[in-house]
Design a protein around this motif. Sequence first.
Motif, PDB file in Angstrom:
ATOM      1  N   LEU A  12       0.863  -1.277   0.055  1.00 11.00           N
ATOM      2  CA  LEU A  12      -0.074   0.041   0.104  1.00 11.00           C
ATOM      3  C   LEU A  12       0.952   1.420  -0.074  1.00 11.00           C
ATOM      4  CD1 LEU A  12      -2.802  -1.163   2.534  1.00 11.00           C
ATOM      5  CD2 LEU A  12      -2.949  -0.503   0.035  1.00 11.00           C
ATOM      6  N   VAL A  13       1.895   1.230   0.799  1.00 14.12           N
ATOM      7  CA  VAL A  13       2.755   2.518   0.789  1.00 14.12           C
ATOM      8  C   VAL A  13       3.604   2.624  -0.585  1.00 14.12           C
ATOM      9  CG1 VAL A  13       4.983   3.546   1.693  1.00 14.12           C
ATOM     10  CG2 VAL A  13       3.016   2.455   3.163  1.00 14.12           C
ATOM     11  N   SER A  14       4.015   1.610  -1.120  1.00 13.69           N
ATOM     12  CA  SER A  14       4.762   1.797  -2.597  1.00 13.69           C
ATOM     13  C   SER A  14       3.512   2.034  -3.479  1.00 13.69           C
ATOM     14  CB  SER A  14       5.370   0.354  -2.805  1.00 13.69           C
ATOM     15  OG  SER A  14       5.829   0.327  -4.212  1.00 13.69           O
ATOM     16  N   ALA A  15       2.532   1.622  -3.756  1.00 14.68           N
ATOM     17  CA  ALA A  15       1.555   2.065  -4.525  1.00 14.68           C
ATOM     18  C   ALA A  15       1.065   3.504  -4.299  1.00 14.68           C
ATOM     19  CB  ALA A  15       0.163   1.081  -4.308  1.00 14.68           C
ATOM     20  N   ALA A  16       0.959   4.084  -2.918  1.00 13.69           N
ATOM     21  CA  ALA A  16       0.586   5.159  -2.738  1.00 13.69           C
ATOM     22  C   ALA A  16       1.687   6.103  -3.192  1.00 13.69           C
ATOM     23  CB  ALA A  16       0.302   5.315  -1.413  1.00 13.69           C
ATOM     24  N   LEU A  17       2.819   5.988  -2.902  1.00  9.22           N
ATOM     25  CA  LEU A  17       3.898   6.897  -3.364  1.00  9.22           C
ATOM     26  C   LEU A  17       4.064   7.018  -4.772  1.00  9.22           C
ATOM     27  CD1 LEU A  17       6.651   6.170  -0.361  1.00  9.22           C
ATOM     28  CD2 LEU A  17       5.053   8.089  -0.898  1.00  9.22           C
ATOM     29  N   HIS A  18       4.060   5.949  -5.353  1.00  8.83           N
ATOM     30  CA  HIS A  18       4.142   6.035  -6.950  1.00  8.83           C
ATOM     31  C   HIS A  18       2.959   6.871  -7.362  1.00  8.83           C
ATOM     32  CE1 HIS A  18       6.880   2.277  -6.435  1.00  8.83           C
ATOM     33  NE2 HIS A  18       7.465   2.947  -7.652  1.00  8.83           N
ATOM     34  N   LEU A  19       1.683   6.607  -6.840  1.00  7.26           N
ATOM     35  CA  LEU A  19       0.673   7.306  -7.463  1.00  7.26           C
ATOM     36  C   LEU A  19       0.723   8.871  -7.208  1.00  7.26           C
ATOM     37  CD1 LEU A  19      -2.106   4.582  -6.854  1.00  7.26           C
ATOM     38  CD2 LEU A  19      -1.682   5.707  -9.166  1.00  7.26           C
ATOM     39  N   PHE A  20       1.116   8.972  -5.957  1.00  8.89           N
ATOM     40  CA  PHE A  20       1.421  10.332  -5.249  1.00  8.89           C
ATOM     41  C   PHE A  20       2.438  11.105  -6.631  1.00  8.89           C
ATOM     42  CE2 PHE A  20       0.338   9.275  -0.716  1.00  8.89           C
ATOM     43  CZ  PHE A  20      -1.002   9.054  -1.118  1.00  8.89           C
ATOM     44  N   THR A  43      -8.938  -3.494   3.502  1.00  7.34           N
ATOM     45  CA  THR A  43      -7.443  -3.797   3.827  1.00  7.34           C
ATOM     46  C   THR A  43      -6.529  -2.537   4.242  1.00  7.34           C
ATOM     47  OG1 THR A  43      -7.365  -5.846   2.606  1.00  7.34           O
ATOM     48  CG2 THR A  43      -5.234  -4.960   2.901  1.00  7.34           C
ATOM     49  N   PHE A  44      -6.709  -1.441   3.120  1.00 13.66           N
ATOM     50  CA  PHE A  44      -6.393  -0.145   3.332  1.00 13.66           C
ATOM     51  C   PHE A  44      -6.718   0.491   4.700  1.00 13.66           C
ATOM     52  CE2 PHE A  44      -6.257   4.339   3.121  1.00 13.66           C
ATOM     53  CZ  PHE A  44      -4.985   4.670   2.678  1.00 13.66           C
ATOM     54  N   PHE A  45      -7.877   0.405   5.205  1.00  9.77           N
ATOM     55  CA  PHE A  45      -8.610   0.993   6.273  1.00  9.77           C
ATOM     56  C   PHE A  45      -8.005   0.117   7.346  1.00  9.77           C
ATOM     57  CE2 PHE A  45     -11.160   3.485   2.947  1.00  9.77           C
ATOM     58  CZ  PHE A  45     -10.468   4.803   3.439  1.00  9.77           C
ATOM     59  N   ARG A  46      -7.607  -1.125   7.269  1.00  8.51           N
ATOM     60  CA  ARG A  46      -7.052  -1.743   8.476  1.00  8.51           C
ATOM     61  C   ARG A  46      -5.826  -1.347   8.798  1.00  8.51           C
ATOM     62  NH1 ARG A  46      -9.612  -6.272   6.455  1.00  8.51           N
ATOM     63  NH2 ARG A  46      -7.686  -7.144   5.248  1.00  8.51           N
ATOM     64  N   HIS A  47      -4.978  -0.728   7.794  1.00  6.39           N
ATOM     65  CA  HIS A  47      -3.653  -0.183   8.050  1.00  6.39           C
ATOM     66  C   HIS A  47      -3.464   1.114   8.091  1.00  6.39           C
ATOM     67  CE1 HIS A  47      -1.644  -3.993   7.384  1.00  6.39           C
ATOM     68  NE2 HIS A  47      -2.477  -4.151   6.401  1.00  6.39           N
ATOM     69  N   PHE A  48      -4.424   1.906   7.740  1.00  9.64           N
ATOM     70  CA  PHE A  48      -4.307   3.464   7.791  1.00  9.64           C
ATOM     71  C   PHE A  48      -5.702   4.050   7.864  1.00  9.64           C
ATOM     72  CE2 PHE A  48      -0.839   2.094   4.917  1.00  9.64           C
ATOM     73  CZ  PHE A  48       0.130   2.199   5.418  1.00  9.64           C
ATOM     74  N   PRO A  49      -6.033   5.051   8.641  1.00  8.60           N
ATOM     75  CA  PRO A  49      -7.106   5.853   8.770  1.00  8.60           C
ATOM     76  C   PRO A  49      -7.457   6.554   7.440  1.00  8.60           C
ATOM     77  CG  PRO A  49      -5.818   6.842  10.128  1.00  8.60           C
ATOM     78  CD  PRO A  49      -5.087   5.481   9.711  1.00  8.60           C
ATOM     79  N   ASP A  50      -6.581   7.270   6.729  1.00  6.59           N
ATOM     80  CA  ASP A  50      -6.679   7.932   5.491  1.00  6.59           C
ATOM     81  C   ASP A  50      -5.208   7.910   4.685  1.00  6.59           C
ATOM     82  OD1 ASP A  50      -4.932   9.980   6.426  1.00  6.59           O
ATOM     83  OD2 ASP A  50      -6.648  10.918   7.868  1.00  6.59           O
ATOM     84  N   LYS A  51      -5.450   8.485   3.519  1.00  7.89           N
ATOM     85  CA  LYS A  51      -4.356   8.506   2.631  1.00  7.89           C
ATOM     86  C   LYS A  51      -3.189   9.208   3.177  1.00  7.89           C
ATOM     87  CE  LYS A  51      -5.642  12.055  -0.547  1.00  7.89           C
ATOM     88  NZ  LYS A  51      -5.514  12.334  -1.958  1.00  7.89           N
ATOM     89  N   ARG A  52      -3.424  10.262   3.878  1.00  6.56           N
ATOM     90  CA  ARG A  52      -2.241  11.066   4.637  1.00  6.56           C
ATOM     91  C   ARG A  52      -1.541  10.254   5.435  1.00  6.56           C
ATOM     92  NH1 ARG A  52      -4.010  15.775   8.425  1.00  6.56           N
ATOM     93  NH2 ARG A  52      -4.597  13.823   9.515  1.00  6.56           N
TER      94      ARG A  52
END
Length: 190
Positions: A12-20, A43-52
Amino acid sequence: MPRWEPDARQRLVSAALHLFSEQGYDATTVSEITQRAGLTKSTFFRHFPDKREVLAAGQETLSRLLTEGIAAAPEGATPLTAVAAGLERAAEAMTPFNRELGPRLSAVIATSAELRERDQLKHVGLAASMADALRARGVPDPAATLAAEMGMLAFKDAFAAWVRPDNEQELAALARAGLDRLQGALPELG
């Protein structure tokens, strides 16, 4: 999609940083992140409350490692020696994943005032945790606060040097050298 995938958080971190990086932080949605990672929104929301919060991934672990290293420093260690132990403990946990994504993370943060503010708050929180660990060792203020801030400056500079493509030094060595440089500059302050 399978119910469980290994390394979901890293994916998720890798995908988010690439997209950002590709389309900007504001233009990227959680749905796009999960699609890129091959995971579900739940799955995203199990790990992070939001994209920030993806950008602060690992802050709790880093704080824990820094404070454990400080606590484990030999009895009678100076405040900066204890901070060095914390920096070494944290540096040992950094992986090629951290090194690969470091420059991308910095570039994304630089694009947004909100993200820069969040990054500064992260550093303040880490320094506060280190100062608390020093106080628990009996180091009084302002020495505990100053040593913690010096540790954060050294770590920040060391991490920036470590992720450069031409760097061949280990993060722990860079952090220790940075802390030594800062300590050496103290007499120049008057």
